[in-house]
Design an enzyme around this catalytic site. Structure first.
Site, PDB file in Angstrom:
ATOM      1  N   LYS A   1       0.863  -1.189   0.000  1.00  0.00           N
ATOM      2  CA  LYS A   1       0.000   0.000   0.000  1.00  0.00           C
ATOM      3  C   LYS A   1       0.896   1.235   0.000  1.00  0.00           C
ATOM      4  O   LYS A   1       1.737   1.416   0.888  1.00  0.00           O
ATOM      5  CB  LYS A   1      -0.866  -0.052   1.260  1.00  0.00           C
ATOM      6  CG  LYS A   1      -2.166   0.700   1.161  1.00  0.00           C
ATOM      7  CD  LYS A   1      -3.007   0.407   2.398  1.00  0.00           C
ATOM      8  CE  LYS A   1      -4.267   1.195   2.419  1.00  0.00           C
ATOM      9  NZ  LYS A   1      -4.942   1.104   3.721  1.00  0.00           N
ATOM     10  N   VAL A   2       0.694   2.072  -1.011  1.00  0.00           N
ATOM     11  CA  VAL A   2       1.589   3.211  -1.244  1.00  0.00           C
ATOM     12  C   VAL A   2       0.753   4.493  -1.249  1.00  0.00           C
ATOM     13  O   VAL A   2      -0.294   4.550  -1.899  1.00  0.00           O
ATOM     14  CB  VAL A   2       2.290   3.050  -2.622  1.00  0.00           C
ATOM     15  CG1 VAL A   2       3.234   4.204  -2.894  1.00  0.00           C
ATOM     16  CG2 VAL A   2       3.018   1.712  -2.705  1.00  0.00           C
TER      17      VAL A   2
END
Ligand code: E4P
Length: 223
Positions: free
Chosen positions: A87-88
């Site tokens: 998750k960025v």
């Protein structure tokens, strides 16, 4: 529509998994902190514990905010388990990192999406998922669901394979609205998922069926 649970709480993840309808889990640093998980070793052990419960799709968020650090942290997270989705955050270095992860076959979830333009950029970079935060938009008097609708139109116009992961879901009505709009995934708390079960006519109808069955059984016993 895929159902993800938005929590780092292992009991709640197990409960949703036991229902047989769970497709994945999303976590974020706040949700990890809520469970008292901090320090690299504990964080890694916790992600592994989550992966042991569910079949796929465990979003693990990077803390890093610069390209090199996001790559380092994301690759380490992805190496933990094939179920991990990195998750960025939706920032410039995050977009660059998503492009890199995409070229390496590492699944990504671009988080903190609050506009259609942000979703378009993440899709162009090759994100597996984009996470528009509906509840937080609603909180400031903006239409969260309109954002999902706009992203659906844009992705369909160009055939982007990036999946819309409706996040910051607050209750069952959000889930139903997202399903009507064609969101690919929703992530919400256990309460929102269990809220879909409830209808007073189901409860009163079942009570009547059981009472009638009991009466009929009693009258047969008396004959
Ligand atoms: C999911 O990926 C998000 O981190 C989450 O849905 C945020 O939800 P909140 O607005 O309830 O914190």
């Amino acid at each position: 529509m895929k159902f993800f649970i938005d929590t780092a709480n292992l009991d709640q993840i197990k409960e949703a998994q036991d229902l047989g309808i769970l497709d994945g889990v999303t976590t974020n640093p706040s949700l990890m902190a809520k469970e008292g998980i901090s320090g690299e070793d504990k964080v890694i052990a916790h992600y592994k514990a989550i992966c042991d419960i569910v079949d796929d799709n465990v979003s693990a968020e990077v803390i890093a905010v610069t390209y090199d650090e996001i790559i380092k942290e994301g690759e380490a997270l992805a190496a933990l388990d094939a179920k991990i989705v990195v998750k960025v955050p939706m920032i410039k270095d995050g977009i660059k990192a998503i492009k890199y992860f995409s070229s390496k076959g590492i699944k990504t979830n671009c988080t903190l999406i609050f506009s259609a333009g942000q979703a378009l950029l993440a899709a162009k970079a090759g994100a597996t998922y984009v996470s528009p935060f509906l509840g937080r938009l609603d909180d400031i008097g903006s239409e969260g669901l309109t954002l999902v609708e706009d992203i659906r139109t844009i992705f369909d116009n160009y055939g982007y394979p990036t999946q819309i992961l409706a996040a910051s879901i607050r209750g069952p009505l959000h889930i139903i609205a997202c399903a009507k709009l064609g969101a690919d995934v929703m992530t919400g708390p256990l309460t929102a998922i269990l809220g879909l079960l409830k209808h007073p006519l189901t409860d009163s109808g079942l009570a009547t069926f059981l009472a009638d069955h009991k009466k009929a059984a009693a009258s047969i016993t008396q004959q």
